[in-house]
Design a protein around this motif. Structure first.
Motif, short mmCIF file in Angstrom:
data_model
loop_
_atom_site.label_atom_id
_atom_site.label_comp_id
_atom_site.label_asym_id
_atom_site.label_seq_id
_atom_site.Cartn_x
_atom_site.Cartn_y
_atom_site.Cartn_z
N ALA A 56 -1.28 3.31 -2.36
CA ALA A 56 -1.17 3.50 -3.81
C ALA A 56 -0.93 4.97 -4.15
O ALA A 56 -0.17 5.30 -5.07
N ASN A 57 -1.57 5.86 -3.39
CA ASN A 57 -1.31 7.29 -3.60
C ASN A 57 0.16 7.62 -3.36
O ASN A 57 0.79 8.30 -4.16
N LEU A 58 0.69 7.11 -2.26
CA LEU A 58 2.10 7.40 -1.95
C LEU A 58 3.03 6.77 -2.98
O LEU A 58 4.03 7.38 -3.38
N MET A 73 -0.01 5.56 10.13
CA MET A 73 -1.03 5.21 9.12
C MET A 73 -0.80 3.83 8.54
O MET A 73 -1.49 3.45 7.58
N SER A 74 0.13 3.09 9.08
CA SER A 74 0.47 1.78 8.49
C SER A 74 -0.75 0.87 8.41
O SER A 74 -0.96 0.18 7.41
N ASP A 75 -1.58 0.89 9.44
CA ASP A 75 -2.71 -0.03 9.46
C ASP A 75 -3.88 0.44 8.60
O ASP A 75 -4.82 -0.31 8.35
N ARG A 76 -3.87 1.69 8.15
CA ARG A 76 -4.97 2.20 7.32
C ARG A 76 -4.52 2.45 5.88
O ARG A 76 -5.31 2.91 5.06
N ALA A 77 -3.27 2.13 5.60
CA ALA A 77 -2.69 2.50 4.29
C ALA A 77 -3.34 1.75 3.13
O ALA A 77 -3.29 2.23 1.99
N ASP A 78 -3.94 0.61 3.39
CA ASP A 78 -4.51 -0.16 2.29
C ASP A 78 -6.01 0.09 2.11
O ASP A 78 -6.68 -0.63 1.38
N ARG A 108 -1.69 3.75 -14.02
CA ARG A 108 -2.12 3.13 -12.76
C ARG A 108 -3.45 3.76 -12.31
O ARG A 108 -4.36 3.06 -11.85
N LYS A 109 -3.55 5.08 -12.42
CA LYS A 109 -4.80 5.75 -12.04
C LYS A 109 -5.94 5.31 -12.96
O LYS A 109 -7.05 5.07 -12.52
N LEU A 110 -5.61 5.23 -14.25
CA LEU A 110 -6.64 4.87 -15.23
C LEU A 110 -7.17 3.46 -14.96
O LEU A 110 -8.38 3.22 -15.01
N ARG A 111 -6.25 2.55 -14.66
CA ARG A 111 -6.67 1.16 -14.39
C ARG A 111 -7.59 1.09 -13.17
O ARG A 111 -8.46 0.24 -13.09
N ALA A 112 -7.37 1.99 -12.24
CA ALA A 112 -8.16 1.95 -11.00
C ALA A 112 -9.54 2.59 -11.17
O ALA A 112 -10.38 2.49 -10.29
N GLN A 113 -9.76 3.24 -12.32
CA GLN A 113 -11.03 3.96 -12.48
C GLN A 113 -12.10 3.06 -13.08
O GLN A 113 -11.90 2.46 -14.13
#
Lengths: 320, 291
Positions: free
Chosen positions: A98-100, A124-129, B33-38
């Protein structure tokens, strides 16, 4: 775009109150090279890299990246540029993926499949979630590299990328940098580790107290390096010291820890060790001190030898 | 063990492609998206929905109405009066607090997480990020107000009833018209709430500290109410944001008066403009040295 320097920073200065964090430095990085900015903590490396990435505004001087400046192009100057400063930081309540995805939004989107690809590159594919809040330092470092690669950069700026990694992580990070540079990516990295820069970089700027102490190729730096030194422990240090007086081309001195330190070209040092053996003086230890480049680094960044800097600085060598 | 993989057969491209400049919408999507996750944002919305129901049930269950408050006399018999009682109470500090929870945090949390250096080295300008965060905070404030209003009016209507309302001048207002006036009264909270939101944004940018960004607007609001209640400050009272929380009184008097309403709109707008302008300048000029 072709023909421009990847980085062309001229006369850049940044002052905080009475402290000159960066004092009139110029750095030119040609496209395709791996360039090191080396210096002890507080030398101004990170401040300089922050200025490149637009996080800090220089007081004076100009910064061009691939021919663009912040003044002319705004955030467009970062087109083709990516990297991270110190340890990469992410939103702990979001997963790595989600960060990426969010960062990709801020980049205007990424080609289909690229996100999976960069996750794969940094394994990092297996830790990405999983949420980033549960990541180890090394995992965040890898995610930082993935976030940078997501921008498909031509210039990668890495601030002490191996900092905080374990030996295996350091080895792999260096290998990754080499591999990326092998594909034509320009890499500008900062470090306080001479060995790292020597291993990875083609050219180097050594900074100390916000100024440039050396600017040139690693090969040129090697020619300036002092003779290697060795710590010597014998069964009779007094006689060993006396014998050294008759040897030409070496110096033997007691270091503050009371051991003997022999400095000189390898043949002369070898000859001296032979004379010790012939004189029935037992050798208890014979270990190298610093590598010559490490010794030079300390000389260049040491206040006491600052006058040495003036003789050594070669500001134009980086641009061959 | 930390390892960086070096043997992948990746085909990542390093030939440069001119990057598409993301618009405000992209930054906005990221903020949402960030807000929804908080967790805390969801809790605030939940409070906005559930707290009025609880308050209405508690007040309706009282044997004696709170006569010393506006519309308190009729609160246990009339749903519209109870809605307005809750409105008066919410405007004291509840609404500033609920909105500041997001607005006071929206910039400072980036400092807290050290993520400015992450987002400001992408292809979105500082200006776009600023406006995306501002729109998000203002949107959240509006949503909180709407949920609080709908929940209050609906629960009062259902639990207490919808008899004709006795206005501030003693006039009887038919139920249908009373509902419109109550809704309009709640809607008039929006300008001062947005003013508080913008103030929280400024404090969030300036302090770089979520605690300050969230708590300071509430404290400032209370100080303003205290100052507004003092004698001899008639000259500055109209310029206090908290004065705008009372503009709805004009809707429920006979004849109606709209002077304070217009004044309140202008004052709230002024606070918004000044706060956002200061926050924008601070944000654009600041050096990102942390993280």
């Amino acid at each position: 775009m072709n023909g421009f320097l990847a980085v062309d920073a001229q006369g850049v200065t940044k002052t905080y109150g009475s402290v000159r964090a960066v004092d009139d430095i110029s750095v030119r990085v040609a496209a395709g090279e791996v360039y090191g900015v080396l210096g002890p903590n507080g030398a101004g490396k990170t401040t300089f890299l922050r200025m490149l990435l637009g996080l800090i505004r220089p007081d004076t001087g100009t910064i061009r990246m691939f021919g663009k400046t912040w003044e002319d192009s705004g955030v467009g100057v970062l087109d083709g540029v990516a990297g991270f400063i110190e340890s990469p930081r992410f939103y702990p309540y979001l997963t790595g993926r989600a960060n990426l995805e969010g960062l990709a939004l801020l980049d205007g989107g990424t080609p289909t499949g690229l996100l999976e690809e960069v996750l794969d590159v940094v394994e990092m594919s297996d830790r990405a979630d999983q949420k980033v809040g549960g990541y180890s330092y090394g995992m965040r470092q890898r995610l930082g590299v993935a976030a940078s690669l997501l921008r498909e950069p031509r210039l990668l700026i890495l601030d002490e990328p191996a900092n905080g990694l374990d030996p295996a992580g350091i080895r792999d990070m260096r290998a990754l940098v080499k591999r990326l540079s092998g594909r034509g990516l320009t890499v500008l990295l900062s470090s306080h580790d001479m060995e790292e820069v020597e291993e990875i970089c083609d050219n180097v700027t050594i900074m100390t107290r916000g100024t440039v102490a050396f600017h040139g190729t690693i090969a040129h730096l090697r020619t300036m390096a002092p003779d290697p030194g060795h710590v010597l422990a014998t069964t009779d240090d007094v006689r060993a010291l006396r014998l050294a007086e008759d040897q030409v081309g070496i110096t033997v001195a007691r270091d503050p820890g009371a051991a003997l330190v022999v400095t000189g070209p390898p043949p002369e040092v070898s000859s001296y060790v032979g004379s010790l053996v012939r004189a029935d003086i037992g050798l208890l230890a014979f270990t190298p001190t610093r590598t010559p480049l490490e010794a030079l680094f300390f000389m260049l960044t040491d206040d006491a030898t600052h006058q040495f800097l003036d003789r050594s600085a070669q500001p134009q060598d980086a641009l061959r | 063990m930390t390892t960086i993989q070096t043997t992948s057969a990746s085909t990542i491209r390093h030939d440069h492609v001119a990057r598409r400049r993301p618009g405000l919408l992209a930054a906005l999507r990221w903020e949402l998206r960030k807000l929804r996750a908080q967790y805390r944002a969801r809790v605030v919305l939940l409070i906005a929905v559930l707290a009025p129901v609880f308050i209405v049930v508690v007040i309706q269950g009282q044997s004696r109405p709170p006569k010393d408050t506006l519309f308190g006399r009729f609160a246990i018999d009339n749903g519209f009066a109870l809605s307005l009682l809750v409105l008066g109470f919410a405007s004291q500090w509840v609404l500033p607090l609920l909105t500041a929870i997001v607005a006071g945090d929206v910039f400072a949390s980036e400092d807290q997480h050290g993520t400015w250096k992450t987002v400001l080295t992408r292809s979105t300008s500082r200006s776009r990020l600023f406006w995306a965060k501002t729109v998000t905070a203002c949107g959240f404030a509006t949503l909180v107000l709407v949920l609080l209003a709908v929940s209050t009016v609906a629960s009062s209507w259902v639990i207490v009833g919808h008899q004709p309302l006795i206005g501030l001048s003693g006039q009887s207002i038919p139920a249908g018209h009373a509902l419109q006036l109550v809704a309009a009264s709640w809607a008039l909270m929006l300008p001062p709430i947005l003013a508080f939101t913008c103030l929280a944004i400024l404090l969030s940018v300036w302090s770089r500290n979520p605690a300050v960004g969230i708590a300071a607007p509430v404290v400032i609001g209370m100080v303003m109410q205290l100052v507004g209640a003092l004698g001899g400050v008639e000259a500055i009272r109209p310029f206090l944001v908290t004065t705008s929380f009372e503009t709805w009184h004009g809707l429920l008097a006979e004849p109606r008066f709209s002077g304070p309403l217009v004044e309140g709109l202008l004052v709230s707008a002024g606070w918004c403009v000044v706060s956002l302008a200061a926050a924008f300048i601070l944000f654009r000029r600041r050096d990102i040295t942390g993280g």
